[in-house]
Design a protein around this motif. Structure first.
Motif, PDB file in Angstrom:
ATOM      1  N   TRP B 104       0.935  -1.074  -0.106  1.00 58.81           N
ATOM      2  CA  TRP B 104       0.083  -0.211   0.058  1.00 58.81           C
ATOM      3  C   TRP B 104       0.557   1.279   0.050  1.00 58.81           C
ATOM      4  CZ3 TRP B 104      -4.798  -0.242  -1.642  1.00 58.81           C
ATOM      5  CH2 TRP B 104      -5.436  -1.254  -1.625  1.00 58.81           C
ATOM      6  N   ARG B 105       2.001   1.208  -0.490  1.00 60.43           N
ATOM      7  CA  ARG B 105       2.957   2.461  -0.723  1.00 60.43           C
ATOM      8  C   ARG B 105       2.018   3.335  -1.941  1.00 60.43           C
ATOM      9  NH1 ARG B 105       9.018   1.758  -0.821  1.00 60.43           N
ATOM     10  NH2 ARG B 105       8.951   3.678  -2.087  1.00 60.43           N
ATOM     11  N   TRP B 106       1.377   4.421  -1.620  1.00 66.01           N
ATOM     12  CA  TRP B 106       0.500   4.968  -2.726  1.00 66.01           C
ATOM     13  C   TRP B 106       1.385   5.514  -3.906  1.00 66.01           C
ATOM     14  CZ3 TRP B 106      -4.421   4.176  -2.747  1.00 66.01           C
ATOM     15  CH2 TRP B 106      -4.979   3.705  -1.690  1.00 66.01           C
ATOM     16  N   ASP B 107       2.618   5.963  -3.388  1.00 66.14           N
ATOM     17  CA  ASP B 107       3.541   6.504  -4.660  1.00 66.14           C
ATOM     18  C   ASP B 107       3.934   5.386  -5.473  1.00 66.14           C
ATOM     19  OD1 ASP B 107       4.835   5.219  -2.451  1.00 66.14           O
ATOM     20  OD2 ASP B 107       6.778   6.009  -3.065  1.00 66.14           O
ATOM     21  N   LEU B 108       4.158   4.353  -5.034  1.00 69.14           N
ATOM     22  CA  LEU B 108       4.319   2.898  -6.078  1.00 69.14           C
ATOM     23  C   LEU B 108       3.230   2.469  -6.569  1.00 69.14           C
ATOM     24  CD1 LEU B 108       6.757   0.381  -3.912  1.00 69.14           C
ATOM     25  CD2 LEU B 108       7.311   1.807  -5.948  1.00 69.14           C
ATOM     26  N   LEU B 109       1.988   2.652  -6.017  1.00 70.67           N
ATOM     27  CA  LEU B 109       0.804   2.258  -6.500  1.00 70.67           C
ATOM     28  C   LEU B 109       0.512   2.926  -7.712  1.00 70.67           C
ATOM     29  CD1 LEU B 109      -1.508   0.286  -6.105  1.00 70.67           C
ATOM     30  CD2 LEU B 109      -2.813   1.970  -5.160  1.00 70.67           C
ATOM     31  N   LEU B 110       0.557   4.440  -7.816  1.00 71.38           N
ATOM     32  CA  LEU B 110       0.310   5.537  -8.699  1.00 71.38           C
ATOM     33  C   LEU B 110       1.050   5.416  -9.838  1.00 71.38           C
ATOM     34  CD1 LEU B 110      -0.745   8.825  -6.578  1.00 71.38           C
ATOM     35  CD2 LEU B 110      -2.111   7.103  -8.098  1.00 71.38           C
ATOM     36  N   LYS B 111       2.418   5.189  -9.359  1.00 75.16           N
ATOM     37  CA  LYS B 111       3.521   4.743 -10.562  1.00 75.16           C
ATOM     38  C   LYS B 111       3.251   3.672 -11.473  1.00 75.16           C
ATOM     39  CE  LYS B 111       8.800   4.960 -10.504  1.00 75.16           C
ATOM     40  NZ  LYS B 111       9.057   5.849 -11.688  1.00 75.16           N
ATOM     41  N   GLU B 112       2.957   2.479 -10.602  1.00 70.32           N
ATOM     42  CA  GLU B 112       2.676   1.133 -11.413  1.00 70.32           C
ATOM     43  C   GLU B 112       1.535   1.511 -12.205  1.00 70.32           C
ATOM     44  OE1 GLU B 112       4.320  -1.969 -11.061  1.00 70.32           O
ATOM     45  OE2 GLU B 112       5.880  -0.810 -10.192  1.00 70.32           O
ATOM     46  N   LEU B 113       0.456   1.976 -11.651  1.00 68.19           N
ATOM     47  CA  LEU B 113      -0.785   2.111 -12.509  1.00 68.19           C
ATOM     48  C   LEU B 113      -0.572   3.182 -13.639  1.00 68.19           C
ATOM     49  CD1 LEU B 113      -3.594   2.162  -9.939  1.00 68.19           C
ATOM     50  CD2 LEU B 113      -3.424   0.643 -11.796  1.00 68.19           C
ATOM     51  N   SER B 114       0.152   3.988 -13.341  1.00 70.02           N
ATOM     52  CA  SER B 114       0.080   5.038 -14.628  1.00 70.02           C
ATOM     53  C   SER B 114       1.219   5.039 -15.591  1.00 70.02           C
ATOM     54  CB  SER B 114       0.416   6.491 -14.004  1.00 70.02           C
ATOM     55  OG  SER B 114       1.962   6.482 -13.317  1.00 70.02           O
ATOM     56  N   GLU B 115       2.240   3.890 -15.184  1.00 66.20           N
ATOM     57  CA  GLU B 115       3.532   3.690 -16.189  1.00 66.20           C
ATOM     58  C   GLU B 115       3.462   2.451 -16.827  1.00 66.20           C
ATOM     59  OE1 GLU B 115       7.122   4.856 -14.362  1.00 66.20           O
ATOM     60  OE2 GLU B 115       6.434   6.647 -13.953  1.00 66.20           O
ATOM     61  N   ARG B 116       2.794   1.310 -16.196  1.00 68.22           N
ATOM     62  CA  ARG B 116       2.761  -0.123 -16.651  1.00 68.22           C
ATOM     63  C   ARG B 116       1.643  -0.211 -17.587  1.00 68.22           C
ATOM     64  NH1 ARG B 116       7.509   0.872 -15.958  1.00 68.22           N
ATOM     65  NH2 ARG B 116       7.659   2.087 -14.044  1.00 68.22           N
ATOM     66  N   PRO B 117       1.878  -0.366 -18.911  1.00 59.03           N
ATOM     67  CA  PRO B 117       0.750  -0.616 -19.728  1.00 59.03           C
ATOM     68  C   PRO B 117      -0.054  -1.713 -19.556  1.00 59.03           C
ATOM     69  CG  PRO B 117       2.647  -0.402 -20.867  1.00 59.03           C
ATOM     70  CD  PRO B 117       3.048  -0.127 -19.654  1.00 59.03           C
ATOM     71  N   TYR B 118       0.583  -2.917 -19.078  1.00 56.40           N
ATOM     72  CA  TYR B 118      -0.200  -4.040 -18.712  1.00 56.40           C
ATOM     73  C   TYR B 118      -1.190  -4.019 -17.392  1.00 56.40           C
ATOM     74  CZ  TYR B 118       3.208  -6.093 -15.204  1.00 56.40           C
ATOM     75  OH  TYR B 118       3.856  -6.271 -14.181  1.00 56.40           O
ATOM     76  N   ILE B 119      -0.614  -3.307 -16.529  1.00 57.73           N
ATOM     77  CA  ILE B 119      -1.293  -2.974 -15.261  1.00 57.73           C
ATOM     78  C   ILE B 119      -2.512  -2.035 -15.761  1.00 57.73           C
ATOM     79  CG2 ILE B 119      -1.380  -2.005 -12.915  1.00 57.73           C
ATOM     80  CD1 ILE B 119       1.448  -2.833 -12.713  1.00 57.73           C
ATOM     81  N   ILE B 120      -2.451  -1.112 -16.540  1.00 57.63           N
ATOM     82  CA  ILE B 120      -3.475  -0.173 -16.785  1.00 57.63           C
ATOM     83  C   ILE B 120      -4.443  -1.146 -17.510  1.00 57.63           C
ATOM     84  CG2 ILE B 120      -4.143   1.787 -18.253  1.00 57.63           C
ATOM     85  CD1 ILE B 120      -1.369   2.967 -17.928  1.00 57.63           C
ATOM     86  N   VAL B 121      -4.480  -1.895 -18.528  1.00 65.83           N
ATOM     87  CA  VAL B 121      -5.353  -2.692 -19.355  1.00 65.83           C
ATOM     88  C   VAL B 121      -6.093  -3.588 -18.189  1.00 65.83           C
ATOM     89  CG1 VAL B 121      -4.561  -2.382 -21.433  1.00 65.83           C
ATOM     90  CG2 VAL B 121      -3.910  -4.282 -20.137  1.00 65.83           C
ATOM     91  N   GLY B 122      -5.190  -4.182 -17.256  1.00 65.26           N
ATOM     92  CA  GLY B 122      -5.879  -5.097 -16.219  1.00 65.26           C
ATOM     93  C   GLY B 122      -6.820  -4.455 -15.505  1.00 65.26           C
ATOM     94  N   ALA B 123      -6.301  -3.345 -15.006  1.00 70.04           N
ATOM     95  CA  ALA B 123      -7.136  -2.528 -13.983  1.00 70.04           C
ATOM     96  C   ALA B 123      -8.276  -2.012 -14.595  1.00 70.04           C
ATOM     97  CB  ALA B 123      -6.399  -1.363 -13.502  1.00 70.04           C
ATOM     98  N   LEU B 124      -8.302  -1.769 -16.002  1.00 69.13           N
ATOM     99  CA  LEU B 124      -9.511  -1.307 -16.656  1.00 69.13           C
ATOM    100  C   LEU B 124     -10.465  -2.459 -16.922  1.00 69.13           C
ATOM    101  CD1 LEU B 124     -10.606   1.357 -18.266  1.00 69.13           C
ATOM    102  CD2 LEU B 124      -9.484   0.358 -20.299  1.00 69.13           C
ATOM    103  N   GLY B 125     -10.030  -3.452 -17.044  1.00 72.97           N
ATOM    104  CA  GLY B 125     -10.819  -4.771 -17.213  1.00 72.97           C
ATOM    105  C   GLY B 125     -11.566  -5.084 -16.006  1.00 72.97           C
ATOM    106  N   LEU B 126     -10.896  -4.960 -14.654  1.00 66.37           N
ATOM    107  CA  LEU B 126     -11.674  -5.139 -13.441  1.00 66.37           C
ATOM    108  C   LEU B 126     -12.667  -4.098 -13.186  1.00 66.37           C
ATOM    109  CD1 LEU B 126     -11.858  -6.471 -10.838  1.00 66.37           C
ATOM    110  CD2 LEU B 126      -9.988  -5.174  -9.866  1.00 66.37           C
ATOM    111  N   LEU B 127     -12.284  -2.722 -13.587  1.00 67.12           N
ATOM    112  CA  LEU B 127     -13.123  -1.654 -13.197  1.00 67.12           C
ATOM    113  C   LEU B 127     -14.479  -1.798 -14.317  1.00 67.12           C
ATOM    114  CD1 LEU B 127     -12.514   1.029 -11.462  1.00 67.12           C
ATOM    115  CD2 LEU B 127     -12.270   2.174 -14.024  1.00 67.12           C
TER     116      LEU B 127
END
Lengths: 335, 209
Positions: B104-127
């Protein structure tokens, strides 16, 4: 009828474990290691204790002898807490034996690592195919505790056993044209199921390379053992590279060829995805891998209650020793 | 008598189908409890919950083709349950990633979510999966009427996002992704086939008239 044959060795003739271990201490004292010990840069290699059911790899007789004579190089070792042996030998990236972390420990147990030959070729005065024994025997083996940082953003702390690559190379008289060193892993699909996979985008055999000054750097190591014993097959037995300031995939395993050359050699991951894996691949928190951040890492073993996340250091914490090699280079370009 | 018996069997079937998808979670919890997940238990949990979110989504998508191609009707009863389980595993997958990997390090979470394309599409799918879960009740189905069907067609783009999510994680071996891709190809392809067949039938009927 059951006829019980007497054992060929009487139990009274078998050396007990404690005597055997004491002998190890004794031999270490006898051999010319006392001088090294006296300088304070080396220490005896400790007797590690392992959980009972864990496999220990002893290697051939000559290897056991060399390991008994080994010392710890404290000057080059980190004080970081060791990653337990169990994790070091059961959590591996060695795609020749499968892409899962547990696959190598599962599939490499019958891997034949003795006898083993290494071809040394290219820009050297004494090229040839050598028995591993003959390559290792002239050298004193050292234990060195290095940090190992994987490009996947996890890391371990491992007590390797081996020698400086530079010391070995010097014996073969590199010529002035030797600007790079190329390494090749064994190619043997019969023994290495990963090399039989039809869905792999990696080309076999695995190849890696170093610039000659990187290869000659005292930190760069050829390892034949770990945790006071021979190298487990899943960790790259019987001979692997260890370059602690580079991502783990640079430290090529189960080496059969070492070639000195005047051209930058191809490297396996770079061939597959040049925009993701550079030739240098120095650990660098400021340059992210395109698919994940390299700013921090998880030091294994991590637990669920504590991810054990630590900041990644430039050159994996070895900047004082190696940053000099790259002075004037744009490390964002030469990643 | 026979009716009561079949009713009891129906209950039994429901319980078996209800409990089976919980087995992977049970297995993971047990092995985490006895420290049997290796040097990187966090990675193991994130990986396995992700794999089961996908397996269950594919199973959900398989139920209609099973009915049309193999005339298998009984699984239809469990389509909603499988879809909800997929959402459940996907949510656990993301929570495990945020808790065990990022702490739950928010800085890392934001970084991962914003910069890693595979995490973005995964998160979008869940959303996108969340509104499908929320509107899966019979009441919502009634209230939304024809829009409900439209909304739930979102599952097709979601499945494609999931494919991208796992393809972008290929390091060198694409065997697993190939298997998931082929199955999804069949699941979506069969729908396309039936759609085109229906369309030509309607057109032919229109011409005849």
């Amino acid at each position: 009828m059951l006829i019980k044959k007497p054992d060929s060795i009487k139990s009274s003739e078998i050396t007990s474990e404690s005597v055997y271990l004491n002998r190890r201490h004794f031999m270490r004292g006898l051999l010319g290691t006392t001088a090294l010990l006296a300088t304070g840069s080396a220490n005896a290699v400790p007797e590690y204790e392992f959980e009972k059911d864990l496999p220990i790899y002893r290697g051939p007789d000559w290897m056991q002898q060399k390991i008994r004579e080994s010392v710890r190089n404290t000057a080059l070792s980190t004080d970081d807490k060791l990653t337990p042996y169990f994790h070091v030998m059961s959590y591996n990236n060695f795609y020749e034996f499968g892409t899962g972390k547990k696959d190598p420990a599962r599939h490499a147990q019958n891997f034949q690592t003795d006898p083993w030959k290494v071809e040394i070729s290219g820009e050297v005065g004494k090229p040839g195919v050598y028995n591993l024994e003959d390559l290792i025997k002239p050298h004193l083996l050292e234990e060195r505790i290095y940090r190992l940082r994987c490009v996947e953003a996890w890391s371990m702390v491992v007590p390797w056993m081996g020698l400086s690559l530079g010391d070995l190379l010097k014996k073969f008289d590199p010529t002035s044209k030797a600007k790079y060193v190329e390494f090749t892993t064994l190619h043997d699909p019969d023994q290495m199921p990963g090399q039989r996979s039809r869905f792999s985008t990696l080309e076999w055999p695995y190849v890696e390379g170093l610039r000659i000054d990187e290869a000659m750097h005292p930190l760069t190591m050829l390892a034949v053992g770990v945790y006071g014993n021979a190298m487990p097959p899943q960790n790259g037995a019987p001979l692997r590279l260890v370059v602690p300031w580079k991502y783990g995939f640079k430290s090529i395993k189960s080496i059969v060829k070492i070639r000195l050359t005047d051209k930058m050699p191809n490297t396996t991951w770079n061939l597959m995805a040049p925009q993701e894996y550079g030739f240098y691949s120095n650990v660098n928190p400021a340059v992210d891998h395109p698919r994940w951040s390299q700013a921090s890492e998880r030091r294994l073993p991590s637990s669920l209650f504590n991810p054990n996340r630590v900041d990644t250091l430039p050159f994996n914490g070895y900047a004082d020793e190696v940053a000099e090699l790259y002075r004037g280079m744009d490390l964002k370009k030469w990643f | 008598m026979a009716k009561a018996k079949s009713k009891a069997l129906g209950y039994l079937e429901w319980w078996v189908v209800f409990l089976l998808p919980l087995a992977p979670l049970g297995w993971l919890t047990y092995n985490a409890w006895i420290f049997n997940l290796g040097a990187d238990p966090a990675q193991e949990i994130v990986l396995e919950t992700g794999v089961w979110a996908i397996n269950l989504l594919w199973i959900t998508l398989a139920i209609t083709p099973l009915r049309r191609v193999f005339k298998l009707n009984w699984p239809l009863r469990y389509r909603r349950m499988m879809g909800l389980y997929s959402l459940f595993y996907a949510a656990v997958h993301l929570l495990a990633f945020a808790t065990f990997i990022l702490g739950w390090r928010w800085d890392l979470l934001l970084k991962e979510l914003s910069e890693r394309p595979y995490i973005i599409v995964g998160a979008l799918g869940l959303l996108l999966l969340i509104p499908l879960g929320v509107t899966s009740t019979r009441g919502m189905q009634r209230r939304l009427g024809r829009n409900w069907l439209k909304l739930h067609k979102l599952v097709y783009p979601i499945s494609l996002l999931v494919m991208v999510h796992i393809i972008w994680q290929i390091r060198s071996d694409f065997g697993e992704q190939l298997v998931y891709g082929l199955i999804l190809g069949f699941l979506l392809g069969s729908r396309m086939y039936f759609y085109l067949q229906r369309k030509t039938r309607v057109m032919r009927a229109a011409r005849a008239a």
